[in-house]
Design a protein around this motif. Structure first.
Motif, short mmCIF file in Angstrom:
data_model
loop_
_atom_site.label_atom_id
_atom_site.label_comp_id
_atom_site.label_asym_id
_atom_site.label_seq_id
_atom_site.Cartn_x
_atom_site.Cartn_y
_atom_site.Cartn_z
N UNK A 58 28.04 44.53 63.71
CA UNK A 58 28.73 43.44 62.74
C UNK A 58 29.06 42.40 63.66
N UNK A 59 29.18 42.37 64.93
CA UNK A 59 29.22 41.10 65.70
C UNK A 59 27.95 40.50 65.66
N UNK A 83 26.81 37.05 51.55
CA UNK A 83 27.51 38.28 51.37
C UNK A 83 26.98 39.10 52.47
N UNK A 84 27.53 40.07 53.17
CA UNK A 84 26.85 40.77 54.13
C UNK A 84 27.13 42.25 53.78
N UNK A 85 25.88 43.15 53.82
CA UNK A 85 25.93 44.59 53.42
C UNK A 85 25.30 45.31 54.59
N UNK A 86 25.89 46.30 55.09
CA UNK A 86 25.34 47.21 56.29
C UNK A 86 25.68 48.66 55.70
N UNK A 136 21.44 44.66 59.01
CA UNK A 136 21.84 44.74 57.55
C UNK A 136 21.17 43.75 56.72
N UNK A 137 21.77 43.29 55.56
CA UNK A 137 21.39 42.68 54.47
C UNK A 137 22.20 41.41 54.31
N UNK A 138 21.74 40.22 54.21
CA UNK A 138 22.61 39.00 53.84
C UNK A 138 21.95 38.55 52.56
#
Length: 670
Positions: free
Chosen positions: A229-230, A252-255, A347-349
């Motif tokens: 996340x950092x 938007x961020x998805x992990x 992750x995904x942006x």
């Protein structure tokens, strides 16, 4: 009947296993009385264009006369001109007609069933996108569900499904190649049961017949959560800046586990390059995502450099895709930036014109991952070809839908962080910024979750606990902004406190506390804001809520007024330094704002009232009477000034202070 349709729609649409957000449609047919003739008339109620099944209400239904809708088959000019039929739907509307009819209206009206559902379940699309989907459909359902080869949504598809239903009286529905499912029934309950049967049977079939690890072996494990996340927060502003090359976007961020597992596997580059298949998916995610082709262990600087290279290549590829298939009648290219960016191990942006659109784009790509997993587990994932994707992405009907959207608000696509936002001026500023279209990070010493919820929830506002004297907490607040919305565009330095004492009564602790919170705190916030804004490369706004006391010398106020003067000069210094990056820095100088103020309620009001010899409850009126306009300054007046400075009309203004004091002659700027 309408209540049954709404209830069925809401049940189906609220479960992501059944359909995606705003995807699919439901309908019901029944006889009603024509208010003109007093005779019975057959009507179709169908979900209108742009609605969402999970939240559908009666106002979201289009209402059409079935006799007129079915009569269109007699004048249908053929598949090459089928788009003309959408305009003809308007001549079939009953009464005021309700919502605008969608492209799928023909499917619902022409199929000989009282109730019809068209949905986009991951399990159904997995079979629909498998290389041998027709064979698998027969193996899975027998003669209970029929295969329909890919055809773009429209009037001809409605005719095809109507014919197939007539030819297969035992069938409860069909799998639409590359697209989704359609089911029907004589009652609302039966249609819903048939829809769920298709969805659950397909899911069971994939689970029982699918091979393990359809995406191949793990080649790169995800980074540990804290490190992941950092890294995401560090990459987000850079990626948002790249994705906003043509027009500013919210991120938007998805992990989630689904995303991280996909990106850890060997086959993810090949599958991602194939793009999504269901029209609802690729209209949100674009023809394919941008995928970082480096392992998670590379240093962030190397990842950023490679992302810039890949972004340039993506834009060239997208332009070539447009030029390959565009015709003289095609709408102009809407932008060549990716909507989805995948970073292995992180992750995904996802990106869109607002936070909800960005979040939903990510949800659609999760749907696509699920589809790819299912198709690859029993066959090979084979989406519709690129030419067909272009025909839908640049469909004149899709362009018309985009043109019907309301004009964006002045601060749409802007992300703001407001310190001291839980009450008083900060709260009013946060409320005004959200009302003008911004996404807002509500930062305060105490949690302000209720305020964030009242502002519209996570698609509009989030709450962070931030002590502006603590560098780590400030950095964490900006990281939260990056993960929630992609970065930051507008910062309001409002956090503060007030100590009203004479010079001889003011202690060094008073002095240090006052300066730590406001002078040092606003410096630290502005420094972190500038760092993120420069990384984004999209400019930005920093606004200081200073005070008339920054230029006005009043009694018993040495610590407060001195630190306000410090803030006022920070405005000038930062405006001079950050202008080359397109970052504007301005200030607002209010008079004392008593109503709703946490500072005044915390003792400052009583202290200032004692200085002036008035009752505390009369302090606002006292301040008003000493002004030229004789008006009390309220939090919303300060918020108005913040909006004026940042809303776009003063795009060439930086380094100024706007008085909001109802006219205090002693505080006139010189």
């Amino acid at each position: 009947m309408i209540s049954e349709l709404i209830a069925r729609s809401n049940r189906l649409g609220s479960d992501p296993r059944n359909t995606n957000y705003a995807g699919g449609n439901t309908s019901a047919k029944a006889t009603a009385t024509d208010p003109v003739t007093g005779k019975p008339v057959e009507l179709l109620w169908v979900k209108g264009s742009g609605g969402d099944l999970g939240t559908l209400t009666e106002s979201g239904l289009a209402v059409l006369r079935l006799d007129r809708l079915r009569a269109l088959a007699d004048v249908y000019p053929g598949v090459e001109r089928e788009d003309e039929m959408v305009a003809a739907f308007d001549y079939c509307l009953h009464g005021k007609g309700g919502a605008a009819p969608s492209i799928d209206t023909a499917m619902h009206g022409l199929v000989d069933a009282a109730h019809v559902d068209h949905l986009h379940p991951d399990s159904g699309i997995a079979l629909a996108t498998a290389a041998d989907g027709e064979k698998l459909t027969e193996q899975c359902f027998g003669d209970r569900v029929v295969w329909v080869p890919w055809r773009r949504p429209g009037f001809q598809l409605g005719l095809d499904i109507a014919r197939i239903k007539a030819e297969h009286p035992k069938a409860i529905g069909c799998i639409l190649g590359g697209h989704g499912i359609t089911a029907w029934g004589d009652t609302s309950d039966e249609a819903e049961a048939h829809s769920l049967e298709i969805i659950r049977t397909a899911a069971r079939f994939l689970a029982e017949h699918g091979r393990p690890e359809p995406f191949g072996p793990v080649v790169h494990e995800p980074l540990p959560e804290a490190e992941r996340r950092e890294r995401a927060a560090a990459l987000a502003p850079v990626i948002r800046g790249l994705a906003s090359t043509d027009r500013r976007q919210i991120g938007h961020f998805t992990d989630s586990e689904v995303v991280l597992d996909f990106l850890s596997r060997k086959e993810h580059p090949r599958l991602a390059a194939l793009g999504t298949s269901c029209p609802d998916h690729f209209l949100r995610t674009k023809v394919r995502p941008l995928v970082l082709d480096l392992p998670p262990t590379v240093p962030p600087a190397e990842a950023i450099e490679r992302l810039r290279e890949l972004h340039a290549a993506y834009r060239e590829d997208y332009r070539a895709y447009y030029e390959r298939y565009a015709t003289p009648d095609s709408p102009p290219m809407r932008g060549a930036d990716p909507a989805i960016v995948l970073v292995p191990g992180v992750g995904m942006f996802s990106f869109g014109a607002d936070a909800q659109t960005a979040r939903v784009a990510g949800e659609f790509y999760v749907n696509a991952i699920n589809v790819m997993r299912g198709a690859e587990s029993v066959s090979a994932y084979t989406p519709i070809d690129e030419r067909e994707k272009f025909r839908i992405e640049y469909w004149a009907l899709e362009e018309a839908k985009l043109q019907r959207r309301p004009a964006p608000k002045p601060l749409a696509t802007r992300v703001a962080l407001v310190t001291g936002a839980a009450s008083g001026i900060g709260k009013a500023v946060a409320q005004r910024l959200v009302a003008e279209g911004a996404c807002v990070v509500v930062a305060d010493l105490s949690p302000a979750g209720e305020l964030a919820t009242a502002l519209g929830g996570p698609d509009k506002a989030i709450s962070v606990v931030a002590d502006v004297t603590d560098e780590k907490r400030i950095r964490a607040a900006f990281q939260a902004a990056a993960l929630a919305f992609g970065g930051i565009d507008l910062v309001v330095n409002n956090a503060g406190l007030s100590i009203s004492k004479s010079l001889l009564e003011t202690t060094t602790h008073d002095w240090d506390l006052q300066h730590d919170v406001m002078a040092r705190g606003s410096f630290l916030v502005s420094r972190e804001a500038a760092r993120m804004m420069i990384e984004q490369g999209m400019g930005g706004d920093i606004v200081y809520i200073t005070s008339k006391n920054s230029v006005f010398a009043g009694p018993n106020n040495i610590a407060y007024s001195a630190t306000k003067a410090d803030q006022a000069h920070q405005v000038r210094l930062l405006a001079a330094e950050l202008g080359e990056h397109g970052i504007r820095v301005n200030g607002v100088n209010p008079d004392g704002v008593v109503r709703g103020s946490g500072i005044f309620a915390g003792g400052w009001g009583a202290q200032r009232a004692a200085v002036y010899g008035v009752k505390e409850e009369e302090l606002g009126a006292f301040y008003a009477q000493r002004t030229l306009l004789k008006r009390e300054v309220l939090p919303e007046h300060v918020a108005n000034a913040v909006f004026v400075l940042t809303g776009g009309e003063l795009s060439h203004t930086t380094g100024v202070h706007v008085p909001v004091d109802a006219g205090v002659a002693a505080a006139f700027l010189r």
